[in-house]
Motif scaffolding. Sequence first.
Motif, PDB file in Angstrom:
ATOM      1  N   ARG A  72      25.305  28.512   1.666  1.00 22.19           N
ATOM      2  CA  ARG A  72      24.857  27.351   2.446  1.00 22.19           C
ATOM      3  C   ARG A  72      24.822  27.649   3.938  1.00 22.19           C
ATOM      4  N   GLY A  73      25.038  28.919   4.309  1.00 27.99           N
ATOM      5  CA  GLY A  73      24.881  29.323   5.700  1.00 27.99           C
ATOM      6  C   GLY A  73      26.148  29.398   6.525  1.00 27.99           C
ATOM      7  N   TYR A  74      27.302  29.251   5.901  1.00 30.28           N
ATOM      8  CA  TYR A  74      28.566  29.309   6.639  1.00 30.28           C
ATOM      9  C   TYR A  74      29.125  30.723   6.664  1.00 30.28           C
ATOM     10  N   ASP A  75      29.836  31.042   7.729  1.00 27.85           N
ATOM     11  CA  ASP A  75      30.569  32.297   7.863  1.00 27.85           C
ATOM     12  C   ASP A  75      31.988  31.999   7.363  1.00 27.85           C
TER      13      ASP A  75
ATOM     14  N   ALA B  37      21.037  31.072  14.624  1.00 26.19           N
ATOM     15  CA  ALA B  37      21.597  32.290  14.045  1.00 26.19           C
ATOM     16  C   ALA B  37      23.124  32.281  14.068  1.00 26.19           C
ATOM     17  N   VAL B  38      23.709  31.416  14.884  1.00 24.75           N
ATOM     18  CA  VAL B  38      25.158  31.311  14.948  1.00 24.75           C
ATOM     19  C   VAL B  38      25.625  30.507  13.738  1.00 24.75           C
ATOM     20  N   ARG B  39      26.443  31.130  12.921  1.00 23.12           N
ATOM     21  CA  ARG B  39      26.919  30.477  11.703  1.00 23.12           C
ATOM     22  C   ARG B  39      28.279  29.838  11.946  1.00 23.12           C
ATOM     23  N   THR B  40      28.466  28.649  11.434  1.00 24.63           N
ATOM     24  CA  THR B  40      29.729  27.940  11.568  1.00 24.63           C
ATOM     25  C   THR B  40      30.808  28.705  10.810  1.00 24.63           C
ATOM     26  N   LYS B  41      31.916  28.960  11.493  1.00 28.18           N
ATOM     27  CA  LYS B  41      33.017  29.721  10.901  1.00 28.18           C
ATOM     28  C   LYS B  41      33.971  28.784  10.160  1.00 28.18           C
ATOM     29  N   LEU B  42      34.272  29.155   8.915  1.00 25.39           N
ATOM     30  CA  LEU B  42      35.203  28.398   8.089  1.00 25.39           C
ATOM     31  C   LEU B  42      36.356  29.291   7.654  1.00 25.39           C
ATOM     32  N   LEU B  43      37.518  28.676   7.490  1.00 32.15           N
ATOM     33  CA  LEU B  43      38.676  29.344   6.897  1.00 32.15           C
ATOM     34  C   LEU B  43      38.860  28.785   5.498  1.00 32.15           C
ATOM     35  N   LEU B  44      39.080  29.658   4.547  1.00 29.60           N
ATOM     36  CA  LEU B  44      39.314  29.255   3.166  1.00 29.60           C
ATOM     37  C   LEU B  44      40.604  29.919   2.697  1.00 29.60           C
ATOM     38  N   VAL B  45      41.576  29.102   2.290  1.00 28.33           N
ATOM     39  CA  VAL B  45      42.839  29.625   1.766  1.00 28.33           C
ATOM     40  C   VAL B  45      42.986  29.113   0.334  1.00 28.33           C
ATOM     41  N   GLU B  46      42.968  30.054  -0.608  1.00 30.02           N
ATOM     42  CA  GLU B  46      43.049  29.727  -2.039  1.00 30.02           C
ATOM     43  C   GLU B  46      43.695  30.905  -2.743  1.00 30.02           C
TER      44      GLU B  46
ATOM     45  N   ASP C  69      30.735  21.089  -6.451  1.00 27.45           N
ATOM     46  CA  ASP C  69      30.195  21.879  -5.342  1.00 27.45           C
ATOM     47  C   ASP C  69      29.571  21.017  -4.250  1.00 27.45           C
ATOM     48  N   HIS C  70      28.737  20.065  -4.645  1.00 29.94           N
ATOM     49  CA  HIS C  70      28.037  19.268  -3.633  1.00 29.94           C
ATOM     50  C   HIS C  70      29.001  18.426  -2.804  1.00 29.94           C
TER      51      HIS C  70
ATOM     52  N   ASN D  25      31.161  17.481   2.507  1.00 25.46           N
ATOM     53  CA  ASN D  25      32.312  17.235   3.378  1.00 25.46           C
ATOM     54  C   ASN D  25      32.429  18.284   4.476  1.00 25.46           C
ATOM     55  N   VAL D  26      32.150  19.525   4.169  1.00 25.55           N
ATOM     56  CA  VAL D  26      32.158  20.565   5.196  1.00 25.55           C
ATOM     57  C   VAL D  26      31.085  20.264   6.236  1.00 25.55           C
ATOM     58  N   ALA D  27      29.891  19.915   5.789  1.00 21.57           N
ATOM     59  CA  ALA D  27      28.805  19.591   6.716  1.00 21.57           C
ATOM     60  C   ALA D  27      29.183  18.407   7.611  1.00 21.57           C
ATOM     61  N   ARG D  28      29.774  17.388   7.015  1.00 20.36           N
ATOM     62  CA  ARG D  28      30.169  16.209   7.789  1.00 20.36           C
ATOM     63  C   ARG D  28      31.235  16.522   8.822  1.00 20.36           C
TER      64      ARG D  28
END
Length: 131
Positions: A35-38, A10-19, A117-118, A123-126
């Motif tokens: 895809r399940g990311y926060d 249930a813990v979602r991986t936290k990502l930062l997106l700057v665009e 997209d893929h 790359n995020v998953a890796r």
Amino acid sequence: MIDKTDAVSAVRTKLLLVEDDAGVRRSLQLLLRGRGYDVRAYATGRQMLADPRSIEAACLITDYRMDEMDGLDVLRGLRDQGWHQPAILITAHHAADLVRAAREAGFDTILEKPLQDHVLVENVARTTRPS
């Protein structure tokens, strides 16, 4: 009774997106959330750096060319705050000098626009996969 594996998943991986492009930002945010990311998304690097929760993220994804500060400066700002997680740079200006500068700044991955997209998701998953 709570199963620990359920709690961990249930813990979602936290990502930062700057665009700085609102349409691109929203599209990438929706893709990664799907895809399940926060995903915490920001229009500028300054906004992201001012958010004290940014330091909790597992990965940074940032555009290179933005008005206020470029993606290299965004990562340097995070590093100055003690953040040492992986980072992905997205650019339409893929040149040898930029790749070298991005690697020196600490980017793990440099992706070219137009972004598939893929490729981003893989790359995020890796980069966020536990070692």
